[in-house]
Design a protein around this motif. Sequence first.
Motif, PDB file in Angstrom:
ATOM      1  N   ASP A 179       0.782  -1.057  -0.151  1.00  0.00           N
ATOM      2  CA  ASP A 179      -0.030   0.132   0.035  1.00  0.00           C
ATOM      3  C   ASP A 179       1.101   1.200   0.049  1.00  0.00           C
ATOM      4  OD1 ASP A 179      -2.438   1.533  -0.039  1.00  0.00           O
ATOM      5  OD2 ASP A 179      -2.645   1.421   2.260  1.00  0.00           O
ATOM      6  N   PHE A 180       1.812   1.414  -0.949  1.00  0.00           N
ATOM      7  CA  PHE A 180       2.661   2.412  -1.227  1.00  0.00           C
ATOM      8  C   PHE A 180       3.712   2.421   0.041  1.00  0.00           C
ATOM      9  CE2 PHE A 180      -0.674   3.180  -4.201  1.00  0.00           C
ATOM     10  CZ  PHE A 180      -0.068   3.126  -5.333  1.00  0.00           C
ATOM     11  N   LEU A 181       4.042   1.758   0.761  1.00  0.00           N
ATOM     12  CA  LEU A 181       4.777   1.437   1.924  1.00  0.00           C
ATOM     13  C   LEU A 181       4.219   1.898   3.179  1.00  0.00           C
ATOM     14  CD1 LEU A 181       8.353   2.990   0.443  1.00  0.00           C
ATOM     15  CD2 LEU A 181       7.453   0.477   0.842  1.00  0.00           C
ATOM     16  N   HIS A 182       2.788   1.986   3.053  1.00  0.00           N
ATOM     17  CA  HIS A 182       2.072   1.990   4.292  1.00  0.00           C
ATOM     18  C   HIS A 182       2.110   1.059   5.076  1.00  0.00           C
ATOM     19  CE1 HIS A 182       0.241   5.508   2.267  1.00  0.00           C
ATOM     20  NE2 HIS A 182       0.314   6.226   3.422  1.00  0.00           N
ATOM     21  N   PHE A 183       1.984  -0.148   4.657  1.00  0.00           N
ATOM     22  CA  PHE A 183       2.182  -1.634   5.182  1.00  0.00           C
ATOM     23  C   PHE A 183       0.727  -2.009   5.768  1.00  0.00           C
ATOM     24  CE2 PHE A 183       6.661  -0.580   4.703  1.00  0.00           C
ATOM     25  CZ  PHE A 183       7.223  -1.613   4.035  1.00  0.00           C
ATOM     26  N   GLY A 184       0.843  -2.839   6.595  1.00  0.00           N
ATOM     27  CA  GLY A 184      -0.525  -3.207   7.228  1.00  0.00           C
ATOM     28  C   GLY A 184      -0.889  -4.538   6.665  1.00  0.00           C
ATOM     29  N   SER A 185      -1.904  -5.097   7.194  1.00  0.00           N
ATOM     30  CA  SER A 185      -2.493  -6.571   6.674  1.00  0.00           C
ATOM     31  C   SER A 185      -1.480  -7.547   7.025  1.00  0.00           C
ATOM     32  CB  SER A 185      -2.606  -6.600   5.252  1.00  0.00           C
ATOM     33  OG  SER A 185      -4.028  -6.999   4.868  1.00  0.00           O
ATOM     34  N   GLY A 186      -1.082  -7.494   8.263  1.00  0.00           N
ATOM     35  CA  GLY A 186       0.026  -8.497   8.625  1.00  0.00           C
ATOM     36  C   GLY A 186       1.668  -8.217   8.550  1.00  0.00           C
ATOM     37  N   LEU A 187       1.782  -6.844   7.609  1.00  0.00           N
ATOM     38  CA  LEU A 187       3.161  -6.704   7.362  1.00  0.00           C
ATOM     39  C   LEU A 187       3.526  -5.477   7.951  1.00  0.00           C
ATOM     40  CD1 LEU A 187       3.525  -6.918   3.475  1.00  0.00           C
ATOM     41  CD2 LEU A 187       4.385  -8.410   5.188  1.00  0.00           C
ATOM     42  N   GLN A 188       4.932  -5.492   8.531  1.00  0.00           N
ATOM     43  CA  GLN A 188       5.552  -4.226   9.274  1.00  0.00           C
ATOM     44  C   GLN A 188       6.692  -3.988   8.313  1.00  0.00           C
ATOM     45  OE1 GLN A 188       4.068  -3.043  11.763  1.00  0.00           O
ATOM     46  NE2 GLN A 188       2.336  -4.724  11.566  1.00  0.00           N
ATOM     47  N   PRO A 189       7.083  -2.443   8.492  1.00  0.00           N
ATOM     48  CA  PRO A 189       8.159  -2.127   7.651  1.00  0.00           C
ATOM     49  C   PRO A 189       9.536  -2.787   8.282  1.00  0.00           C
ATOM     50  CG  PRO A 189       6.930  -0.490   8.752  1.00  0.00           C
ATOM     51  CD  PRO A 189       6.473  -1.613   9.406  1.00  0.00           C
ATOM     52  N   GLU A 190       9.594  -3.043   9.385  1.00  0.00           N
ATOM     53  CA  GLU A 190      10.838  -3.702   9.968  1.00  0.00           C
ATOM     54  C   GLU A 190      11.092  -5.077   9.177  1.00  0.00           C
ATOM     55  OE1 GLU A 190       7.999  -3.794  13.236  1.00  0.00           O
ATOM     56  OE2 GLU A 190       8.778  -2.575  11.704  1.00  0.00           O
ATOM     57  N   GLN A 191      10.259  -5.759   8.549  1.00  0.00           N
ATOM     58  CA  GLN A 191      10.357  -6.911   7.853  1.00  0.00           C
ATOM     59  C   GLN A 191      11.027  -6.982   6.628  1.00  0.00           C
ATOM     60  OE1 GLN A 191       5.790  -8.118   8.924  1.00  0.00           O
ATOM     61  NE2 GLN A 191       6.937 -10.031   8.538  1.00  0.00           N
ATOM     62  N   ASN A 192      11.049  -5.967   6.008  1.00  0.00           N
ATOM     63  CA  ASN A 192      11.738  -5.770   4.671  1.00  0.00           C
ATOM     64  C   ASN A 192      11.080  -6.678   3.831  1.00  0.00           C
ATOM     65  OD1 ASN A 192      13.520  -3.608   5.499  1.00  0.00           O
ATOM     66  ND2 ASN A 192      14.712  -5.311   6.396  1.00  0.00           N
ATOM     67  N   ASN A 193       9.662  -6.912   3.805  1.00  0.00           N
ATOM     68  CA  ASN A 193       8.978  -7.723   3.017  1.00  0.00           C
ATOM     69  C   ASN A 193       8.143  -6.806   2.048  1.00  0.00           C
ATOM     70  OD1 ASN A 193       7.288  -9.716   1.769  1.00  0.00           O
ATOM     71  ND2 ASN A 193       7.004 -10.995   3.491  1.00  0.00           N
ATOM     72  N   PHE A 194       8.689  -6.662   0.785  1.00  0.00           N
ATOM     73  CA  PHE A 194       7.814  -5.853  -0.086  1.00  0.00           C
ATOM     74  C   PHE A 194       7.020  -6.374  -0.998  1.00  0.00           C
ATOM     75  CE2 PHE A 194      12.229  -4.085   1.251  1.00  0.00           C
ATOM     76  CZ  PHE A 194      11.751  -2.793   1.825  1.00  0.00           C
TER      77      PHE A 194
END
Length: 474
Positions: free
Chosen positions: A370-385
Amino acid sequence: MGRIFISVSYSEERCPWDIATIVAATSTKIFDDHQERLRIRDRVMVELGSRGFEVLLVPGDLSSTQAIEWINWHCRPGDIALDMQADAQVQTSQQGNLVYYIARNRERKQQAELLLLALTRRVPQLPIRGAIADTFSSLGAVSFCRHVAVPSLYLQLGFIHASHEPSPMQLREQEIALGIADGLAAWYRLVAGPQSEPRSSFQQGEAMAQPPTSPGSRTEQDRCSPIQINLNGRLYSEQGLVVHGNPYIPVDLVDRLGVAWSQPFNTRRIAYGNVVYMKAIELREANLAVFWEPAAQTITIQTLLPIAKQSQAIAGRGEATEVQMLMFLKRHNQTGLTQFPDIARLYRDEATHEGINHDVAFAQMCVETDFLHFGSGLQPEQNNFGGLGTPGGGGESATFPSVRLGVRAHIQHLKAYANREPLREEVIDPRFHEITRGIAPLVEGLTGRWSADRFYAIRLLAVLRQLYETAGWL
């Protein structure tokens, strides 16, 4: 005398498909917002009726497609149409009211801004995201803006919050209804002209049974005017039409351009003087540049673009520069760009190294995060793009030790789907070996594989076209 159509349809595009979204949808009462919009619609109808406007309510149990068909059957020249939705974005932090208008149409943009201005004056507390071209919607186009025969706008009434508190719509229904009524009245007068005066009547849509006006009728002919077609810098031999402020071109020209439509009648077409015309803006779906110049009454079509020859192939070479990708991301999320300043360069480098189209990979990153807003189980620190999972089906998202390795894993996952070529780097993607190599060489093949969202490929391609639009190619 024109009428005002108001629709509160069920959007086929908002059905959640994954478990996380279904749970969030239940907790935020996404499926209850229809009744709120119906109440606001009824208040708008009463207010406009008291001012002498003729209002037609589209039956509230119709889908978006059915509502469009209903309006097109009953409408006539001089009418306008509004669809009211309440978007329920679970992932994004962006909130606010907005109006979508058909892209590249300055008149419709002015009308959209007029509607939002009236709403803001009545309810200044509501956040406003502005008048937005429909090419920047999640699917890259809004059917209500493109396929309704008369001037139409798509109003999105804010967002539903992930809490049990009353929404702004519930707290301020009357003020919102008055604001929408003010905007519709101003929009109607702008379209109908200063001589128009509303008459004292309004009615429920189901009771209305007037026959539609065909595009070839005398009344419709008065609404059509010829326009010039500029094709790659030269005037085309035939003319186009402008109908209700929207330019149309002969369908024979579409065939000459080599545009192949898998579902051609999803595009808006009319018959005039025994010639079939198609709405010109739809050519953007074939990655052609389309510019409407109202002052010159000319529609400009450009086919000599670097992206015009591209297919949906995942493997290949991208066209967007690092700066273009950064500017595109900045437009959507300045904070995300600050947090990941090298994201564009990494996608360009890693994708080029593995022979993957970095435009496609970058656009998919925007969809998944979501344009690096993340969410839905993803966190920025996971580096999972790329929204990558882990082996074993435990429902957890993968985590990578650095931004580069996260980007690399995403590119490797795409390459696994795209072809059977060997990787040039050590395998980082945790599920690379679980994929049948080369099973989905085109973006459309990712639907039902990368995501269960039936509109997944459409959303990805919509973001890709937004990237090209920001770059000035469309």
